[in-house]
Design a protein around this motif. Structure first.
Motif, PDB file in Angstrom:
ATOM      1  N   ALA A   9      39.002  12.733 -24.022  1.00 44.57           N
ATOM      2  CA  ALA A   9      39.794  11.534 -24.087  1.00 44.57           C
ATOM      3  C   ALA A   9      40.217  10.856 -25.224  1.00 44.57           C
ATOM      4  N   PRO A  10      39.169  10.698 -26.261  1.00 47.30           N
ATOM      5  CA  PRO A  10      39.911   9.924 -27.395  1.00 47.30           C
ATOM      6  C   PRO A  10      40.635  10.902 -28.256  1.00 47.30           C
ATOM      7  N   LEU A  11      40.743  12.224 -28.163  1.00 47.89           N
ATOM      8  CA  LEU A  11      41.852  13.076 -28.850  1.00 47.89           C
ATOM      9  C   LEU A  11      43.029  12.597 -28.173  1.00 47.89           C
ATOM     10  N   ALA A  57      33.223  16.527 -15.627  1.00 49.61           N
ATOM     11  CA  ALA A  57      33.638  15.396 -16.410  1.00 49.61           C
ATOM     12  C   ALA A  57      33.488  15.576 -17.754  1.00 49.61           C
ATOM     13  N   ALA A  58      32.681  16.630 -18.453  1.00 51.55           N
ATOM     14  CA  ALA A  58      32.234  16.761 -19.722  1.00 51.55           C
ATOM     15  C   ALA A  58      33.651  17.254 -20.539  1.00 51.55           C
ATOM     16  N   PRO A  59      34.446  18.177 -20.233  1.00 55.51           N
ATOM     17  CA  PRO A  59      35.720  18.336 -20.936  1.00 55.51           C
ATOM     18  C   PRO A  59      36.384  17.040 -21.310  1.00 55.51           C
ATOM     19  N   GLY A  60      36.627  16.180 -20.224  1.00 58.46           N
ATOM     20  CA  GLY A  60      37.350  14.921 -20.203  1.00 58.46           C
ATOM     21  C   GLY A  60      36.676  14.092 -21.303  1.00 58.46           C
ATOM     22  N   VAL A  61      35.420  13.836 -21.210  1.00 59.15           N
ATOM     23  CA  VAL A  61      34.944  12.879 -22.043  1.00 59.15           C
ATOM     24  C   VAL A  61      34.984  13.529 -23.409  1.00 59.15           C
ATOM     25  N   VAL A  62      34.956  14.629 -23.742  1.00 58.81           N
ATOM     26  CA  VAL A  62      35.162  15.144 -25.028  1.00 58.81           C
ATOM     27  C   VAL A  62      36.756  14.947 -25.551  1.00 58.81           C
ATOM     28  N   THR A  70      42.974  18.561 -17.805  1.00 63.51           N
ATOM     29  CA  THR A  70      44.071  18.159 -17.244  1.00 63.51           C
ATOM     30  C   THR A  70      43.703  16.462 -16.683  1.00 63.51           C
ATOM     31  N   SER A  71      42.690  16.531 -16.151  1.00 63.72           N
ATOM     32  CA  SER A  71      42.188  15.141 -15.301  1.00 63.72           C
ATOM     33  C   SER A  71      42.299  14.184 -16.506  1.00 63.72           C
ATOM     34  N   ALA A  72      41.419  14.364 -17.660  1.00 61.04           N
ATOM     35  CA  ALA A  72      41.710  13.517 -18.763  1.00 61.04           C
ATOM     36  C   ALA A  72      42.813  13.059 -19.044  1.00 61.04           C
ATOM     37  N   ALA A  81      34.675   6.816 -20.637  1.00 62.57           N
ATOM     38  CA  ALA A  81      35.221   7.550 -21.886  1.00 62.57           C
ATOM     39  C   ALA A  81      36.612   7.156 -22.244  1.00 62.57           C
ATOM     40  N   THR A  82      37.406   7.006 -21.169  1.00 60.44           N
ATOM     41  CA  THR A  82      38.686   6.598 -21.216  1.00 60.44           C
ATOM     42  C   THR A  82      38.912   5.246 -21.489  1.00 60.44           C
ATOM     43  N   LEU A  83      37.826   4.382 -20.907  1.00 59.29           N
ATOM     44  CA  LEU A  83      37.898   2.773 -21.450  1.00 59.29           C
ATOM     45  C   LEU A  83      37.464   2.767 -23.043  1.00 59.29           C
TER      46      LEU A  83
END
Length: 230
Positions: A77-79, A70-75, A128-130, A171-173
């Motif tokens: 997501a905002p970008l 999940a870590a890459p997606g957390v970073v 990609t998941s993010a 992170a997405t929310l």
């Protein structure tokens, strides 16, 4: 009624395969509520059903693997939310769908995907998941394919994917404006989770991998279709 049935069916899929909630109910919720509000409700409900699945299965969680994935997606997501403001979302969705479908086909044929392993694989799968989560709440297919390729123990795949999904969804929310809730949809979610939990217990041993590949491939096909028709 259609929305409630879609939410219930999505909860069944998530409970059985470990992912698939947005794949089933996403199109209905977005059509009914619009892209922004529909996405917020999808990600919120997906987080709730993931928590419900995780509670009774936490002993089988590979916590480190789930959080690392999940870590890459957390970073990112905002970008990604910022970058996709002016991008052609249909083209991006088609690309993500083709990637998912090709990965599922390769794994179904017994191929190991070297790029979907190690640190590079984590970054690729998590990122990609993010992207797919920001587009339509569909974070599960690529993460599930990573789990299969990495040969996580079958009993660990479902609960570990929930850790991954909950972390990425939060992170997405935060990036898209916070959670949304509909109490009737929540009740339908609970009903679907209960049915799915019973089905998961009846699932023959050794079938988890086949089910994951099937649902992931369906996710890829849907993403391509959505991009073409969107």
């Amino acid at each position: 009624m259609i929305v409630l049935l879609a939410v219930g069916a999505g909860a069944v899929a998530q409970s059985v395969a470990g992912f698939g909630f947005a794949l089933i109910c996403g199109p209905v919720l977005i059509a009914a509520l619009g892209q922004a509000d529909g996405l917020r409700l999808i990600v919120t409900l997906s987080t709730v059903v993931s928590l419900a699945i995780l509670v009774p299965t936490w002993r089988d969680v590979k916590l480190r693997d789930g959080l690392l994935l999940a870590a890459p997606g957390v970073v990112l997501a905002p970008l990604l939310v910022w970058l996709l403001r002016d991008a052609d979302k249909n083209v991006v969705t088609i690309g993500a769908g083709v990637t998912t479908l090709a990965s599922a086909a390769a794994l179904a044929l017994g191929l190991r995907l070297d790029r979907l392993r190690g640190v590079g694989g984590v970054i690729m799968a998590g990122g990609t998941s993010a992207l797919m989560n920001v587009l339509g709440g569909m974070s599960g297919p690529v993460a599930a394919l990573y789990a299969v390729n990495a040969r996580w123990p079958e009993r660990s795949i479902r609960p570990t994917l929930q850790v991954f999904g909950i972390t990425l969804n939060i992170a997405t929310l935060v990036s898209i404006g916070g959670p949304a809730i509909d109490w009737w949809a929540a009740l339908s979610l609970v009903a679907g989770w209960l049915v799915g939990s019973l089905v998961a217990k009846l699932l023959p041993a050794g079938r988890t991998r086949q089910l994951i590949l099937l649902v992931a491939a369906a996710g890829g096909v849907f993403a391509v279709w959505r991009g073409i028709t969107g």
